[in-house]
Every structure is written in structure tokens, then in C-alpha cells.
Design an enzyme around this catalytic site. Structure first.
Site, PDB file in Angstrom:
ATOM      1  N   ASP A 149       9.490-107.389 -20.421  1.00 29.07           N
ATOM      2  CA  ASP A 149       9.605-106.216 -19.566  1.00 29.07           C
ATOM      3  C   ASP A 149       8.224-105.690 -19.209  1.00 29.07           C
ATOM      4  OD1 ASP A 149      10.523-104.034 -18.187  1.00 29.07           O
ATOM      5  OD2 ASP A 149      11.507-103.074 -19.882  1.00 29.07           O
TER       6      ASP A 149
ATOM      7  N   ASP B  26       5.986-106.423 -15.406  1.00 25.72           N
ATOM      8  CA  ASP B  26       5.547-105.316 -14.560  1.00 25.72           C
ATOM      9  C   ASP B  26       4.028-105.299 -14.423  1.00 25.72           C
ATOM     10  OD1 ASP B  26       8.104-104.521 -14.114  1.00 25.72           O
ATOM     11  OD2 ASP B  26       7.976-102.621 -15.203  1.00 25.72           O
TER      12      ASP B  26
ATOM     13  N   LYS C 123       4.417-112.137 -31.103  1.00 23.93           N
ATOM     14  CA  LYS C 123       3.516-111.389 -31.994  1.00 23.93           C
ATOM     15  C   LYS C 123       3.752-111.903 -33.409  1.00 23.93           C
ATOM     16  CE  LYS C 123       0.388-108.150 -32.614  1.00 23.93           C
ATOM     17  NZ  LYS C 123      -1.013-108.374 -32.203  1.00 23.93           N
TER      18      LYS C 123
END
Length: 363
Positions: A247, A251, A191
Site C-alpha cells: 500500500d 503510492d 522486513k
């Protein structure tokens, strides 16, 4: 060859999928001439109940002395009231830090037979074969200061995202090496338009690219890349990103094969020792019902064989057996099937027995 493995079954469905994975591991090792010793230790809620803490020193010592660690899952509502270092999840973070396994590999393949199991159109997910490399021991999960202070409307919470260039470089190097051995494409996700830590991330990864002239590097912002991960997954090869983003993204990709339970992971450091675990959680509501999907745990054993025991031949045998079972639609309830944990495990073991590797063989 001898190998010492520490098994950490943990909580919820963890013991069931770990038992399945160990059965497959024992079969693979027996077929390949590997003498394996497995020590079962406590972690998470099970450790809290029996030892008063989520990561007993005996467990940590055993893991640090092992060739590899196989983890089931930790946590559950029974222990959700705990805070800080008493939480089950803290045991996992502490174990990763102590083992210095800083690179988490999460491969995602949509094998033939899985294309119609998820909510996305089969033509979107068909051919997906990617790996997310997540930095595992830095960033917001470990940075300081990390605190809550004050009270009422003035109460303040603070997490710190902290990275050094060295931390970024070592995980990026793992990702570059992986991409070089695959299709030669690496996507670094950050980012950098907002976060200073991401600007260091991007500069450091760019600086390493000259060491890998055969790898095409691109930088992507995490928000737009999250959409591409779902809409164009087959175009992606290797992804490297920081802890928090990794993370979340790793997922998110569970939607591609249709279930989080089929995804394995390997957490690696500079040596052979690694921490291997399915991506799914403890799912305490499913525990003891013979409905937990063991594919993720079994495929984590394949990663263990490949990365810690250096037996690509045995890893390939396990993966081929899983592919066979998926192709025959041996699915649990999570994928719309009616096979239980034990039935899926037995099917994988049967498929492996038809592909046995002669003792001492190497790929």
C-alpha cells in the site's frame, strides 16, 4: 463475445473518472466486437446516503456475478466521523475479500512526455517500467485480534499481521509468472530482520523460486528498497510484497510519473473476474470542476480488457492512445496542464479511433 461489467462510481471525482473510463471501454468494445453490459451500483459514501451502508448486499451480489468490476473512488470528509464497518473504506476492503482478489497489480510507466512532470530529474525516471504486486486480502488490514481497549493513558490499540504460507505462495506465484513474461527479475520486499511474518514471507517466496528458473529473485528490506524505488526506478522490473508495505510503496511511486492520478490498478484472483480502479482517492475538493485526471481510470480499463476479457489487442489500443496523448502533452492541472477531464477523455477517444481494431481481431 458478451461481457457484464459492474461500475461503482463512488464518491468525489469517482463518478467523473468512471464516466470517462466507461466511454473508452465502450469505444474499445465496439471496435473489437464485444457486446458489453454495464450495471451501475452504489458503494462508499453514496451508498451510505442512499442505502444506509457503504456496501449494500445488492452491490456485492452484482459484483460477484460480473465479469469485471470498475471502481471510481470512495470516501470523503462527510463520512470521516464513521467508525469500523460503517466507514467507506471498509466497503472496499470487504469487496476485495468477498471477490477473493488477492493480488493487486500496480504498473508504473513513465511514458515519453512525463519525464519532467514530477520532482525527480528526468534522467532518473526515464525508462521506468515496473509493476508492484501487492498481497491484498491478508496482513495487518485483516488480521485478528484487531481492537482498542482500556481508557486514558492505559488505552491500548492492537493490529495483527497474520499470513499463512498458502496466502504468500499464491500472490508470489502471480508475481513470478508476471516477471517471467517481462524482463525476468523479481524483487520480494519484506522486513525479515525484525518481523516473524516477514521471515515466513521470505522463506515461502524462496521456496517457489525453483519453479521459475528463468526468473532472477532478490530479497530486499522495505526501508532500503523504498529509497531505491525513487533513486533507481528504471532498474526495477516486478516487485512483490505484503499488504501494508505494498500500500505504501505503490503510492510512493506516484512521484515517478508526477501524479497519482495517472496510475491504474488491477486486483485479481484465481479466475478472470477482477476489480479495476485508479490508484488515486476521491479528491472531493475537485469534484464537479472538470479538473480530475482520468488517465488512471482509463488505463484501468486497459487492464480490465487484458485480464478479465482476455483482449490484449484492445488493451494495447487503449494504452497506445494514452501514450499518444501524453506524448502530445494533453495534461490536466495535476501535471501542469490546462486540459479538463472531458477534454482528456475526448483526446484519448480520438487517438483510439485512428487505431481501430477490425471486429473479431485478436493479438
Amino acid at each position: 463475445m458478451n461481457a457484464r461489467i459492474v461500475a461503482l462510481p463512488g464518491d468525489g471525482v469517482g463518478p467523473e473518472v468512471t464516466r470517462a473510463a466507461l466511454a473508452v471501454l465502450n469505444d474499445a468494445c465496439a471496435s473489437g466486437g464485444v457486446e458489453v453490459r454495464v450495471d451501475e451500483m452504489l458503494i462508499g459514501g453514496a451508498a451510505i446516503e442512499r442505502a444506509g451502508m457503504p456496501l449494500p448486499q445488492a452491490t456485492l451480489d452484482a459484483c460477484l456475478a460480473a465479469d469485471a468490476v470498475l471502481l471510481g473512488a470512495v470516501g470523503g470528509p462527510r463520512w470521516d466521523h464513521l467508525r469500523g464497518e460503517e466507514r467507506c473504506e471498509h466497503a472496499l476492503l470487504s469487496l476485495r475479500k468477498a471477490m477473493d482478489v488477492y493480488a493487486n497489480l500496480r504498473p508504473v510507466r513513465v511514458q515519453p512526455g512525463l519525464e519532467d512532470r514530477g520532482p525527480l530529474r528526468p534522467e532518473v525516471v526515464r525508462g521506468t517500467d515496473l509493476v508492484i504486486v501487492r498481497e491484498l486480502t491478508g496482513g495487518a488490514y485483516f488480521g485478528t485480534p484487531r481492537e482498542r481497549s482500556g481508557s486514558g493513558s492505559d488505552e491500548t490499540a492492537r493490529d495483527s499481521t497474520v499470513y499463512t504460507a498458502a496466502e504468500i505462495a499464491r500472490v508470489a506465484r502471480v508475481a513470478f509468472q508476471l516477471a517471467a513474461a517481462r524482463r525476468g527479475r523479481l524483487t520480494s520486499v519484506d522486513k525479515a530482520n525484525v518481523l516473524i511474518s516477514s521471515q515466513l514471507w521470505r522463506d515461502t517466496v524462496t521456496g517457489l523460486s525453483g519453479d521459475f528458473p528463468g526468473v532472477q529473485l532478490e530479497h530486499r528490506l522495505v526501508d532500503s528498497f523504498a529509497m531505491e524505488l525513487i533513486t533507481q526506478p528504471a532498474s526495477i522490473d516486478v516487485v512483490v510484497t505484503e499488504n501494508l508495505f505494498g500500500d505504501i510503496l505503490s503510492d510512493e511511486v506516484a512521484v515517478l510519473p508526477g501524479s497519482l492520478a495517472v496510475l491504474p490498478s488491477a486486483s485479481l484472483g484465481d479466475g478472470r473476474r477482477g476489480l479495476y480502479e485508479p490508484v488515486h482517492g476521491s479528491a472531493p475538493g475537485l469534484a464537479g470542476r472538470d479538473v480530475a485526471d482520468p488517465y488512471g481510470a482509463i488505463l484501468s480499463v486497459a487492464l480490465l480488457l487484458r485480464h478479465s476479457l482476455r483482449r490484449d489487442d484492445l488493451a494495447a489500443t487503449v494504452e497506445a492512445a494514452v501514450d499518444t496523448c501524453i506524448g502530445e502533452r494533453v495534461f490536466g492541472p495535476d501535471l501542469g496542464g490546462d486540459h479538463g477531464t472531458e477534454a482528456i477523455t475526448a483526446a484519448v477517444r480520438r487517438a483510439m479511433s485512428e487505431r481501430r481494431i477490425p471486429t473479431g481481431a485478436r493479438s
